[in-house]
Design an enzyme around this catalytic site. Sequence first.
Site, PDB file in Angstrom:
ATOM      1  N   CYS A  18       0.799  -1.233   0.000  1.00  0.00           N
ATOM      2  CA  CYS A  18       0.000   0.000   0.000  1.00  0.00           C
ATOM      3  C   CYS A  18       0.828   1.277   0.000  1.00  0.00           C
ATOM      4  O   CYS A  18       0.270   2.369  -0.132  1.00  0.00           O
ATOM      5  CB  CYS A  18      -0.944  -0.002   1.202  1.00  0.00           C
ATOM      6  SG  CYS A  18      -2.084  -1.393   1.205  1.00  0.00           S
ATOM      7  N   CYS A  46       0.307   2.398   6.584  1.00  0.00           N
ATOM      8  CA  CYS A  46       0.766   1.045   6.877  1.00  0.00           C
ATOM      9  C   CYS A  46       0.804   0.273   5.565  1.00  0.00           C
ATOM     10  O   CYS A  46       0.267   0.717   4.549  1.00  0.00           O
ATOM     11  CB  CYS A  46      -0.166   0.357   7.861  1.00  0.00           C
ATOM     12  SG  CYS A  46      -1.892   0.282   7.287  1.00  0.00           S
TER      13      CYS A  46
END
Length: 464
Positions: free
Chosen positions: A123, A444
């Site tokens: 991500c 994250c």
Amino acid sequence: MFVSLRDVSLRGIKRLWLKNGFRCLSTAPGAFEFNKKNIVLVDGVRSPFLLSGTSYAKLMPHELARHSLLSLLRKTKLDKAAIDYIVYGSVIQEVKTSNIAREAALAAGFSDKTPAHTVTMACISSNAAITTGMGFIATGTFDTIVAGGVEFMSDVPIRFSRKMRSLMMKASKAKSLGQQLSLLAQFRPNFLTPELPAVAEFSSGETMGHSADRLAAAFNVTRQEQDEYALRSHALAKEAQEKGYFTDLVPFKVSGVDYTISEDNGIRVSTKEQLAKLKAAFVKPHGTITAANASFLTDGASACLITTEEKAKQLDLKPKAYLRNFTFVSQDPVDQLLLGPAYGIPKLLQRSGLTLKDIDAWEVHEAFAGQIVANIKALESDWWCKTYLGLSEKYGSPDINKFNNWGGSLSIGHPFAATGVRLCMHAANRLVREDGKLAVVSACAAGGQGVAMLLERHPEATAN
């Protein structure tokens, strides 16, 4: 330029850095190193972020990336020849275009002399693309970089089972009828069971949703807290959308679709009562992660232009922000998979000589509402901060009134590799609209990793 801590206080260094626009690259015992090259985020764009399986479904990912590249050139009025290098992020890769940065660049008409490569860091892939570009600039290797990311969840690669793949490879080499018949005899119907890509950790085999459920439970994040945060994200995104704040979004006319796609289509303002009716999506029946308080599978692409302030002036460009500092972190991918911001934010601010109160805008990736609330509770926990950050007390958490004020991944959408650019652009544009100076971007990522980046508003910045 080195400044000894024996000669000047930390507070003085901070003032010197903010006043002169130097970028703090690293912290060493007794000294800070400053790079006189002011690296700037000139501008950025993205396609509308769409739920997978909707209006982008018949495209290929490089076509989405091509749209973002061309849109960036049109917005900056920059010639393709001015671009020295292209870096793109991608997570679930189309095998036909494995180096999608190169394929998208060629499809967009860039010179075949313009090098391009693809990075993958889950991500935070486009964050990695941006910081890779910053490294090229800092070392003087290249001056003008396009960094971005693309994710296409409408058509993910589905493989045959390993046994079937092995059999097919052997069959391609079989020369006689006897060899072919021998291989055919080894075939079993279960060889045809497909292997689908999963949003799961290879090291643990656990899906991210299960990890988020366990993380929420570990920090006593209730279902109500998660639903309330999800409602906030959608409501703020809807408000920002209606006010025209998403100036990074460039409409896309897709062949075969009879209208121009001009908005993100995942923003849904609901009610607490409606959200409360949804069942657990992962840990059933008692989990707290649902379809409404988790980010959804999304198609989309983004791109941004970074260079030096000096080069931007030469090209008659007005930057959005200085890219001041960044750090990457990693931790236990089983129990702390989604705690990247709780580790990254204190590390970034400490090495930049800043505190939470110095930050005017926060843009933090919303993988799950439970993940966001858990990170906030971690930073507010004396025990966690003492145990994992080595602090004497809790670090404290960002001001919620400055936090994701235009919504986030829960509402806008989350094309894995494209989100980092979206976070940086919203941070930069919010600094203008909210009259702020400094912004932090954090996220994250799978593998128990994370990123934190520091941006400073450029004096010539606009929110257009």
